[in-house]
Write an enzyme that holds these catalytic residues in place. Sequence first.
Site, PDB file in Angstrom:
ATOM      1  N   ARG A  26       0.833  -1.208   0.000  1.00 22.02           N
ATOM      2  CA  ARG A  26       0.000   0.000   0.000  1.00 22.02           C
ATOM      3  C   ARG A  26       0.870   1.262   0.000  1.00 22.02           C
ATOM      4  O   ARG A  26       0.487   2.277   0.592  1.00 22.02           O
ATOM      5  CB  ARG A  26      -0.987   0.001   1.187  1.00 22.02           C
ATOM      6  N   ARG A  30      -3.274   6.653   1.214  1.00 15.84           N
ATOM      7  CA  ARG A  30      -3.782   7.789   1.991  1.00 15.84           C
ATOM      8  C   ARG A  30      -2.789   8.438   2.951  1.00 15.84           C
ATOM      9  O   ARG A  30      -3.027   9.542   3.412  1.00 15.84           O
ATOM     10  CB  ARG A  30      -5.035   7.357   2.764  1.00 15.84           C
ATOM     11  N   ARG A  39      -6.788  12.282  -4.919  1.00 14.45           N
ATOM     12  CA  ARG A  39      -8.001  11.560  -4.522  1.00 14.45           C
ATOM     13  C   ARG A  39      -9.196  12.489  -4.344  1.00 14.45           C
ATOM     14  O   ARG A  39     -10.347  12.111  -4.611  1.00 14.45           O
ATOM     15  CB  ARG A  39      -7.701  10.801  -3.219  1.00 14.45           C
ATOM     16  N   ASP A  76      -7.204  -1.803  -7.389  1.00 16.31           N
ATOM     17  CA  ASP A  76      -7.698  -2.424  -6.162  1.00 16.31           C
ATOM     18  C   ASP A  76      -7.991  -3.889  -6.442  1.00 16.31           C
ATOM     19  O   ASP A  76      -8.186  -4.273  -7.598  1.00 16.31           O
ATOM     20  CB  ASP A  76      -8.959  -1.714  -5.652  1.00 16.31           C
ATOM     21  N   TYR A 152     -15.566 -10.556   0.336  1.00 19.13           N
ATOM     22  CA  TYR A 152     -16.173  -9.243   0.109  1.00 19.13           C
ATOM     23  C   TYR A 152     -17.470  -9.378  -0.705  1.00 19.13           C
ATOM     24  O   TYR A 152     -18.450  -8.687  -0.452  1.00 19.13           O
ATOM     25  CB  TYR A 152     -15.219  -8.326  -0.658  1.00 19.13           C
TER      26      TYR A 152
HETATM   27  O1  1CP Z   1       0.419   1.152  -3.551  1.00 21.11           O
HETATM   28  C1  1CP Z   1      -0.532   0.404  -3.402  1.00 21.11           C
HETATM   29  O2  1CP Z   1      -0.449  -0.734  -2.918  1.00 21.11           O
HETATM   30  C2  1CP Z   1      -1.871   0.900  -3.846  1.00 21.11           C
HETATM   31  C3  1CP Z   1      -2.653  -0.059  -4.654  1.00 21.11           C
HETATM   32  C4  1CP Z   1      -3.646  -0.881  -3.839  1.00 21.11           C
HETATM   33  C5  1CP Z   1      -3.575  -2.236  -3.521  1.00 21.11           C
HETATM   34  C6  1CP Z   1      -2.432  -3.192  -3.793  1.00 21.11           C
HETATM   35  C7  1CP Z   1      -4.878  -0.400  -3.327  1.00 21.11           C
HETATM   36  C8  1CP Z   1      -5.349   0.986  -3.420  1.00 21.11           C
HETATM   37  N1  1CP Z   1      -5.557  -1.450  -2.793  1.00 21.11           N
HETATM   38  C9  1CP Z   1      -4.796  -2.580  -2.880  1.00 21.11           C
HETATM   39  C10 1CP Z   1      -5.142  -3.937  -2.453  1.00 21.11           C
HETATM   40  C11 1CP Z   1      -6.285  -4.127  -1.526  1.00 21.11           C
HETATM   41  N2  1CP Z   1      -7.518  -3.558  -1.552  1.00 21.11           N
HETATM   42  C12 1CP Z   1      -6.281  -5.077  -0.481  1.00 21.11           C
HETATM   43  C13 1CP Z   1      -5.146  -6.016  -0.201  1.00 21.11           C
HETATM   44  C14 1CP Z   1      -4.060  -5.369   0.598  1.00 21.11           C
HETATM   45  C15 1CP Z   1      -4.251  -5.375   2.082  1.00 21.11           C
HETATM   46  O3  1CP Z   1      -4.567  -6.429   2.664  1.00 21.11           O
HETATM   47  O4  1CP Z   1      -3.991  -4.312   2.683  1.00 21.11           O
HETATM   48  C16 1CP Z   1      -7.520  -5.022   0.151  1.00 21.11           C
HETATM   49  C17 1CP Z   1      -7.999  -5.824   1.337  1.00 21.11           C
HETATM   50  C18 1CP Z   1      -8.306  -4.057  -0.537  1.00 21.11           C
HETATM   51  C19 1CP Z   1      -9.711  -3.699  -0.258  1.00 21.11           C
HETATM   52  C20 1CP Z   1      -9.837  -2.270   0.046  1.00 21.11           C
HETATM   53  N3  1CP Z   1      -9.727  -1.307  -0.886  1.00 21.11           N
HETATM   54  C21 1CP Z   1      -9.976  -1.647   1.311  1.00 21.11           C
HETATM   55  C22 1CP Z   1     -10.033  -2.360   2.639  1.00 21.11           C
HETATM   56  C23 1CP Z   1     -11.430  -2.468   3.126  1.00 21.11           C
HETATM   57  C24 1CP Z   1     -11.473  -3.291   4.389  1.00 21.11           C
HETATM   58  O5  1CP Z   1     -11.945  -4.419   4.314  1.00 21.11           O
HETATM   59  O6  1CP Z   1     -11.024  -2.797   5.430  1.00 21.11           O
HETATM   60  C25 1CP Z   1     -10.020  -0.267   1.099  1.00 21.11           C
HETATM   61  C26 1CP Z   1     -10.228   0.818   2.112  1.00 21.11           C
HETATM   62  C27 1CP Z   1      -9.825  -0.080  -0.299  1.00 21.11           C
HETATM   63  C28 1CP Z   1      -9.749   1.210  -1.021  1.00 21.11           C
HETATM   64  C29 1CP Z   1      -8.385   1.559  -1.432  1.00 21.11           C
HETATM   65  N4  1CP Z   1      -7.612   0.782  -2.271  1.00 21.11           N
HETATM   66  C30 1CP Z   1      -6.416   1.414  -2.505  1.00 21.11           C
HETATM   67  C31 1CP Z   1      -6.458   2.670  -1.794  1.00 21.11           C
HETATM   68  C32 1CP Z   1      -5.366   3.701  -1.820  1.00 21.11           C
HETATM   69  C33 1CP Z   1      -7.678   2.741  -1.123  1.00 21.11           C
HETATM   70  C34 1CP Z   1      -8.172   3.898  -0.280  1.00 21.11           C
HETATM   71  C35 1CP Z   1      -9.318   4.512  -0.979  1.00 21.11           C
HETATM   72  C36 1CP Z   1      -9.468   5.972  -0.748  1.00 21.11           C
HETATM   73  O7  1CP Z   1      -8.517   6.756  -0.940  1.00 21.11           O
HETATM   74  O8  1CP Z   1     -10.617   6.388  -0.465  1.00 21.11           O
END
Ligand code: 1CP
Length: 348
Positions: A26, A30, A39, A76, A152
């Site tokens: 990640r 954020r 964003r 994502d 999910y």
């Molecule tokens: O540099 C990077 O890694 C950014 C690319 C990336 C990746 C690899 C994002 C952007 N998401 C992911 C994978 C991802 N998405 C995972 C696996 C990684 C982990 O376990 O941490 C998971 C579980 C998600 C699902 C997801 N997407 C969540 C989690 C929800 C929960 O269950 O708690 C969230 C909040 C997102 C949104 C998201 N995806 C990525 C970002 C930067 C964000 C934040 C969105 C925003 O800015 O509003």
Amino acid sequence: MTELNRNFIAALNRKTQKTPPIWIMRQAGRYLPEYRKVRSNFKNFLDMCKTPEICCELVLQPIERYDFDAAIIFSDILTIPDALGLGVSFLEGKGPIFSNPIKRPEDISNMANFNPDSLDYVYKTAELTRKELNPSIPLIGFAGSPWTLAAYSIEGSSSKNFDLTKSFIENHSDDAHKFLDILADACFEYLKRQIISGVDAIQIFDSWANLLSEEQYLEYSLKYIKKILKKLSEDPITSKTPTIVFARDPKCTLNEFKLDNLSCYGMFTSIDPRSAISVFEGTHALQGNLDPKILLEEDSVIKESVLKMLSEFKDFPGYIFNLGHGITPDINPDKVKVLVEAIREAGS
Ligand code: 1CP
């Protein structure tokens, strides 16, 4: 073509090195003010993911700031459920919400077929990023594991305990397997298209591995991760691309992850480095696993923790420095600089 960053690819090929390569899960996100600025122009996060020029810019942000040894596609894991017609959106400050979650077994048979072309925006991001990124830096592509995507999709949102998902697999085990099989095939096609579009390594995120008992984990998750790895290894287009699997706190033994066709095991925070070294030495590379919470501490604590980690893996053939889970939005970006410098100073 310039040779890819030797550190990261060499580590995936199990070479010992003085300074391990570093990237962090990640890394674009954020905690970075430059990410938050971009964003703020999008209401729905997934609309941002569907804009390749923006995604390319977001991939490059942490590379420019920290000179990491690998970049990861900005996207994502929930793009696949969205492509299956489950209607994924992310609204302001909230996690994902599905407008058509899998509530009943019929929802699986009525689901649209996976058309890999519908995720063209991700392949465009890969192509564009590969062009813009320093040619020596490897680009990582990724997918969620079938189990994590199913969780999910059934729950319809994030959740603490994923109770709907747990009862679905108990009450409709055959249908759950049918769904997981569809997701595994989709993940393979999706990763293959990312590889064709220029990614140099792939990572599978099993972020909800922790929900399952050991027995369930083997049945509902690992089986399908193995299926993806096998398909990647059998396809001449994908067989040479290194693979990483990261699972969050899985209840099975480390030995279960000594998988054929896997290059590297991504260690969750709770994994003891010494146990991992004894299991994977000589067969797999290892990635991880500094507790992301350490980045909330004083610089001296960060440096000390880095040195401890580096000494554990000093002689391990194929070590990649990373956190044990994704970096969280509450981290001060300056602390990441401290982390990266500590690693590079130690090795110089
Ligand atoms: O540099 C990077 O890694 C950014 C690319 C990336 C990746 C690899 C994002 C952007 N998401 C992911 C994978 C991802 N998405 C995972 C696996 C990684 C982990 O376990 O941490 C998971 C579980 C998600 C699902 C997801 N997407 C969540 C989690 C929800 C929960 O269950 O708690 C969230 C909040 C997102 C949104 C998201 N995806 C990525 C970002 C930067 C964000 C934040 C969105 C925003 O800015 O509003």
